[in-house]
Design a protein around this motif. Structure first.
Motif, mmCIF file in Angstrom:
data_model
loop_
_atom_site.group_PDB
_atom_site.id
_atom_site.type_symbol
_atom_site.label_atom_id
_atom_site.label_comp_id
_atom_site.label_asym_id
_atom_site.label_seq_id
_atom_site.Cartn_x
_atom_site.Cartn_y
_atom_site.Cartn_z
ATOM 1 N N VAL A 1 0.893 -1.271 -0.109
ATOM 2 C CA VAL A 1 0.073 -0.001 0.068
ATOM 3 C C VAL A 1 0.904 1.314 0.017
ATOM 4 C CG1 VAL A 1 -1.874 1.340 1.629
ATOM 5 C CG2 VAL A 1 -1.950 -1.078 0.991
ATOM 6 N N ARG A 2 2.013 1.417 0.641
ATOM 7 C CA ARG A 2 2.912 2.419 0.807
ATOM 8 C C ARG A 2 3.675 2.607 -0.611
ATOM 9 N NH1 ARG A 2 4.506 0.332 5.828
ATOM 10 N NH2 ARG A 2 6.244 -0.441 4.982
ATOM 11 N N ASN A 3 3.574 1.380 -1.366
ATOM 12 C CA ASN A 3 4.361 1.395 -2.604
ATOM 13 C C ASN A 3 3.523 1.825 -3.714
ATOM 14 O OD1 ASN A 3 6.912 1.125 -1.302
ATOM 15 N ND2 ASN A 3 6.798 -1.241 -1.706
ATOM 16 N N ASN A 4 1.993 1.981 -3.325
ATOM 17 C CA ASN A 4 1.046 2.217 -4.172
ATOM 18 C C ASN A 4 0.677 1.273 -5.297
ATOM 19 O OD1 ASN A 4 0.681 4.970 -3.108
ATOM 20 N ND2 ASN A 4 2.322 5.595 -4.427
ATOM 21 N N LYS A 5 0.671 -0.001 -4.804
ATOM 22 C CA LYS A 5 0.460 -1.122 -5.493
ATOM 23 C C LYS A 5 -1.144 -1.447 -5.542
ATOM 24 C CE LYS A 5 4.732 -1.625 -6.450
ATOM 25 N NZ LYS A 5 5.338 -1.298 -7.633
ATOM 26 N N GLN A 6 -1.843 -1.759 -6.531
ATOM 27 C CA GLN A 6 -3.056 -1.936 -6.611
ATOM 28 C C GLN A 6 -3.653 -3.311 -6.548
ATOM 29 O OE1 GLN A 6 -5.496 0.868 -7.302
ATOM 30 N NE2 GLN A 6 -3.809 1.670 -6.293
ATOM 31 N N CYS A 7 -2.831 -4.398 -6.989
ATOM 32 C CA CYS A 7 -3.054 -5.770 -7.095
ATOM 33 C C CYS A 7 -1.942 -6.494 -6.772
ATOM 34 C CB CYS A 7 -3.497 -6.051 -8.404
ATOM 35 S SG CYS A 7 -4.389 -7.864 -8.400
ATOM 36 N N VAL B 1 -7.643 -3.803 2.280
ATOM 37 C CA VAL B 1 -8.211 -4.993 1.311
ATOM 38 C C VAL B 1 -9.599 -4.465 0.938
ATOM 39 C CG1 VAL B 1 -8.708 -7.191 0.923
ATOM 40 C CG2 VAL B 1 -6.668 -6.799 2.020
ATOM 41 N N VAL B 2 -9.829 -4.145 -0.492
ATOM 42 C CA VAL B 2 -11.051 -3.879 -0.899
ATOM 43 C C VAL B 2 -11.801 -4.996 -1.543
ATOM 44 C CG1 VAL B 2 -10.575 -1.409 -0.762
ATOM 45 C CG2 VAL B 2 -10.263 -2.853 -3.030
ATOM 46 N N ALA B 3 -11.146 -5.946 -1.965
ATOM 47 C CA ALA B 3 -11.585 -7.240 -2.707
ATOM 48 C C ALA B 3 -10.517 -8.242 -2.804
ATOM 49 C CB ALA B 3 -12.341 -6.788 -3.923
ATOM 50 N N PHE B 4 -11.145 -9.455 -3.108
ATOM 51 C CA PHE B 4 -10.152 -10.656 -3.439
ATOM 52 C C PHE B 4 -10.949 -11.697 -4.151
ATOM 53 C CE2 PHE B 4 -11.212 -11.449 0.991
ATOM 54 C CZ PHE B 4 -11.544 -12.834 0.828
ATOM 55 N N HIS B 5 -10.287 -12.392 -4.822
ATOM 56 C CA HIS B 5 -10.763 -13.689 -5.705
ATOM 57 C C HIS B 5 -10.071 -14.723 -5.757
ATOM 58 C CE1 HIS B 5 -13.337 -15.821 -8.473
ATOM 59 N NE2 HIS B 5 -14.148 -15.194 -8.173
ATOM 60 N N SER B 6 -10.297 -15.912 -6.044
ATOM 61 C CA SER B 6 -9.063 -16.937 -6.286
ATOM 62 C C SER B 6 -8.739 -16.630 -7.755
ATOM 63 C CB SER B 6 -10.017 -18.302 -6.258
ATOM 64 O OG SER B 6 -10.455 -18.711 -4.941
ATOM 65 N N ALA B 7 -7.340 -17.123 -7.629
ATOM 66 C CA ALA B 7 -6.573 -16.768 -8.956
ATOM 67 C C ALA B 7 -7.028 -17.656 -10.229
ATOM 68 C CB ALA B 7 -5.164 -16.722 -8.697
ATOM 69 N N VAL C 1 -5.670 -10.326 -4.810
ATOM 70 C CA VAL C 1 -6.100 -9.248 -3.625
ATOM 71 C C VAL C 1 -5.975 -7.697 -4.264
ATOM 72 C CG1 VAL C 1 -5.865 -8.136 -1.353
ATOM 73 C CG2 VAL C 1 -5.190 -10.634 -1.846
ATOM 74 N N LEU C 2 -7.310 -7.068 -4.070
ATOM 75 C CA LEU C 2 -7.168 -5.473 -4.873
ATOM 76 C C LEU C 2 -6.926 -4.642 -3.548
ATOM 77 C CD1 LEU C 2 -7.674 -4.015 -7.340
ATOM 78 C CD2 LEU C 2 -10.172 -3.866 -6.798
ATOM 79 N N LEU C 3 -6.170 -3.874 -3.554
ATOM 80 C CA LEU C 3 -5.716 -2.800 -2.400
ATOM 81 C C LEU C 3 -6.419 -1.552 -2.874
ATOM 82 C CD1 LEU C 3 -2.208 -3.807 -1.762
ATOM 83 C CD2 LEU C 3 -4.143 -4.946 -0.567
ATOM 84 N N LYS C 4 -6.742 -0.700 -1.614
ATOM 85 C CA LYS C 4 -7.172 0.633 -1.951
ATOM 86 C C LYS C 4 -5.838 1.558 -2.036
ATOM 87 C CE LYS C 4 -6.848 2.429 2.761
ATOM 88 N NZ LYS C 4 -7.760 2.974 3.827
ATOM 89 N N LYS C 5 -6.054 2.678 -2.766
ATOM 90 C CA LYS C 5 -5.071 3.521 -3.293
ATOM 91 C C LYS C 5 -4.593 3.949 -1.967
ATOM 92 C CE LYS C 5 -6.969 4.674 -7.934
ATOM 93 N NZ LYS C 5 -7.434 5.601 -8.873
#
Length: 254
Positions: free
Chosen positions: A69-75, A106-112, A124-128
């Motif tokens: 999150v600190r590195n601004n990663k989204q997924c 964590v705003v969303a996740f789903h099996s790969a 895993v989808l992360l918030k900005k």
């Protein structure tokens, strides 16, 4: 510094090896979540929790998510595995399914998808992350911190100068709580220095009562006056004052 969470281990809905994990928070666009499910969002970092015990996996998961999150990663991709004895739910997969919704980043996740681990991993989808505003430097613009430091230094020096001007006129005796009293010895010394005979310019350190001046109109008085004039000349010569020469005879008497 990563924010610490108390992640509950209470598993409410048991999942099995081939169960598809899926979660989304309210407010996430439907298309965004569909892209996550379909693997259309490129994941930026991966964490493999294989072989870790519960506490180690919990700590590794929270630190990894906060770092991304600190590195601004989204997924990101979390590999939890699905190996377990027959008819026994995989522990780590159930814990991941329980922990992720408790983490606010964590705003969303789903099996790969199969290429990324299938039911043994999750997208895993992360918030900005919140970025600090950046100051764009202008041409010829100096450092803001340096300018601020100089202003503070000028203010400090001005305060010091004002303080010195305020302290300079202060006299200790005027602000003393104890009234100054002269000692008897000091009073005696002051009275001696203020004696009229000692202050006189004619005093030569000899008591006039013991060495009186000769009476007027006598030979002794004329010698006394002549000697005194000679002493005055010598004094002026020592001081660098040249005497005035004259052809007039030196008077020898009245």
């Amino acid at each position: 510094m990563a924010e610490e969470y108390y992640l509950s281990d209470d598993i409410e809905d048991t999942v099995f090896s081939e169960t598809t994990l899926s979660y989304v928070k309210p407010g996430v666009p439907h298309k965004r979540f569909q892209d996550l499910k379909n693997g259309a969002i490129h994941w930026d970092a991966k964490l493999d929790l294989h072989g870790l015990k519960t506490e180690a996996a919990r700590e590794a998961l929270t630190q990894f998510i906060h770092t991304q999150v600190r590195n601004n990663k989204q997924c990101i991709l979390i590999i939890h595995g699905k190996d377990s004895p027959k008819n026994v739910p995989p522990l780590l997969k159930n814990l991941i399914n329980r922990w992720l919704p408790q983490i606010k980043e964590v705003v969303a996740f789903h099996s790969a998808k199969s290429k990324d681990g299938g039911s043994g991993a999750v997208y895993v989808l992360l918030k900005k992350g919140t970025e600090l505003p950046k100051r764009v430097p202008k041409a010829g613009d100096g450092s803001f911190l340096v300018a601020e430091t100089k202003a503070m230094e000028r203010k400090r020096r001005l305060a010091e100068q004002q303080g010195e001007r305020q302290i300079a006129p202060v006299k200790a005796r005027e602000h003393s709580d104890v009234e100054h009293q002269a000692s008897p010895e000091g009073e005696l010394q002051n009275s001696i220095l203020q004696h009229p005979i000692l202050d006189s310019q004619r005093f030569d350190g000899i008591d006039p009562n013991l060495n009186p001046e000769p009476p007027l109109n006598t030979e002794a008085r004329r010698e006394f006056d002549n000697e005194k004039r000679e002493q005055e000349k010598e004094k002026q010569l020592r001081l660098g004052n040249m005497p005035k020469f004259t052809t007039a005879p030196t008077p020898r008497g009245p």
